[in-house]
Design an enzyme around this catalytic site. Structure first.
Site, PDB file in Angstrom:
ATOM      1  N   LYS A  44       0.839  -1.209   0.000  1.00 64.09           N
ATOM      2  CA  LYS A  44       0.000   0.000   0.000  1.00 64.09           C
ATOM      3  C   LYS A  44       0.872   1.257   0.000  1.00 64.09           C
ATOM      4  CE  LYS A  44      -3.265  -0.129   3.240  1.00 64.09           C
ATOM      5  NZ  LYS A  44      -3.944  -0.503   4.508  1.00 64.09           N
ATOM      6  N   LYS A  46       2.767   2.206   2.327  1.00 59.10           N
ATOM      7  CA  LYS A  46       2.691   2.820   3.659  1.00 59.10           C
ATOM      8  C   LYS A  46       3.817   2.245   4.509  1.00 59.10           C
ATOM      9  CE  LYS A  46      -1.921   4.355   4.720  1.00 59.10           C
ATOM     10  NZ  LYS A  46      -2.969   4.386   5.747  1.00 59.10           N
TER      11      LYS A  46
HETATM   12  N1  C2G Z   1      -9.947   7.419   9.385  1.00 56.81           N
HETATM   13  C1  C2G Z   1     -10.893   8.367   9.760  1.00 56.81           C
HETATM   14  N2  C2G Z   1     -10.492   9.608  10.140  1.00 56.81           N
HETATM   15  C2  C2G Z   1      -9.172   9.926  10.170  1.00 56.81           C
HETATM   16  C3  C2G Z   1      -8.210   8.964   9.804  1.00 56.81           C
HETATM   17  C4  C2G Z   1      -8.622   7.699   9.412  1.00 56.81           C
HETATM   18  O1  C2G Z   1     -12.112   8.098   9.737  1.00 56.81           O
HETATM   19  N3  C2G Z   1      -8.804  11.177  10.566  1.00 56.81           N
HETATM   20  C5  C2G Z   1     -10.426   6.094   8.972  1.00 56.81           C
HETATM   21  C6  C2G Z   1     -10.068   5.754   7.525  1.00 56.81           C
HETATM   22  O2  C2G Z   1     -11.000   6.335   6.627  1.00 56.81           O
HETATM   23  C7  C2G Z   1     -10.159   4.235   7.552  1.00 56.81           C
HETATM   24  C8  C2G Z   1      -9.709   3.884   8.992  1.00 56.81           C
HETATM   25  O3  C2G Z   1      -9.817   5.102   9.751  1.00 56.81           O
HETATM   26  O4  C2G Z   1     -11.519   3.816   7.386  1.00 56.81           O
HETATM   27  C9  C2G Z   1      -8.293   3.380   9.046  1.00 56.81           C
HETATM   28  O5  C2G Z   1      -7.475   4.329   8.396  1.00 56.81           O
HETATM   29  P1  C2G Z   1      -6.056   3.815   7.808  1.00 56.81           P
HETATM   30  O6  C2G Z   1      -5.327   3.081   8.872  1.00 56.81           O
HETATM   31  O7  C2G Z   1      -5.400   4.959   7.120  1.00 56.81           O
HETATM   32  O8  C2G Z   1      -6.574   2.753   6.753  1.00 56.81           O
HETATM   33  P2  C2G Z   1      -6.128   2.604   5.226  1.00 56.81           P
HETATM   34  O9  C2G Z   1      -4.658   2.635   5.128  1.00 56.81           O
HETATM   35  O10 C2G Z   1      -6.946   3.569   4.485  1.00 56.81           O
HETATM   36  O11 C2G Z   1      -6.521   1.066   4.949  1.00 56.81           O
HETATM   37  O12 C2G Z   1      -8.292  -2.391   2.276  1.00 56.81           O
HETATM   38  C10 C2G Z   1      -8.571  -1.134   2.879  1.00 56.81           C
HETATM   39  C11 C2G Z   1      -7.328  -0.554   3.503  1.00 56.81           C
HETATM   40  O13 C2G Z   1      -6.672  -1.512   4.311  1.00 56.81           O
HETATM   41  C12 C2G Z   1      -7.683   0.686   4.325  1.00 56.81           C
END
Ligand code: C2G
Length: 129
Positions: A44, A46
């Site tokens: 990803k 990340k």
């Molecule tokens: N999130 C949120 N508000 C934020 C930061 C994050 O609502 N200020 C939510 C994101 O939208 C997501 C969840 O928290 O639904 C987890 O965020 P991440 O760890 O960044 O997830 P991501 O890398 O987007 O992984 O297959 C899907 C992916 O694995 C999602």
């Protein structure tokens, strides 16, 4: 028993994650999370600060979370939804539209992200200390 399923990295667990998990749990009775493995996060593009085992322990300590399983690839969601008997797939709206193809087996919901907080912001503040 209404099951909600979501996915994420949840690195440097913060209030944006907490608020999302609270809203997800409020959609049903059971919340299960596909937690991105360290290896999948590389795919990803990340770089995680907190390793999988600790991110898993942190999530499981959260009162909204009922179960955590590893997310190792993009393609596993359909089988996860079937295995977990999920009724709702929900995720932040930064993913709006990306998972609509799952609508034949689950209700797909995109929730507004919490503003002014992100793992990326936390990392950039930390790098200036
Ligand atoms: N999130 C949120 N508000 C934020 C930061 C994050 O609502 N200020 C939510 C994101 O939208 C997501 C969840 O928290 O639904 C987890 O965020 P991440 O760890 O960044 O997830 P991501 O890398 O987007 O992984 O297959 C899907 C992916 O694995 C999602």
């Amino acid at each position: 028993m209404k099951t909600i399923i979501t996915y994420g990295t949840f690195d440097l667990f913060h209030v944006g994650h907490v608020k999302l998990l609270a809203r997800l749990k409020n959609l049903g009775d059971r919340l299960v999370i596909g937690l991105s493995t360290d290896e999948f996060n590389s795919e990803k593009s990340k770089t995680t600060i907190i390793k999988y085992a600790d991110r898993e322990e942190i999530l499981l300590s959260c009162k909204y979370v009922d179960a955590v399983f590893p997310e190792t690839c993009w393609e596993q969601k359909r089988q996860d939804i079937i295995r977990e008997k999920a009724d709702v797939f929900a995720i932040g709206d930064d993913w709006a539209g990306k998972f609509d193809s799952l609508e034949d087996i689950v209700d797909v919901v995109y929730l507004p992200r919490t503003q002014n907080i992100s793992t990326t912001n936390i990392k950039s503040v930390m790098s200036k200390i």
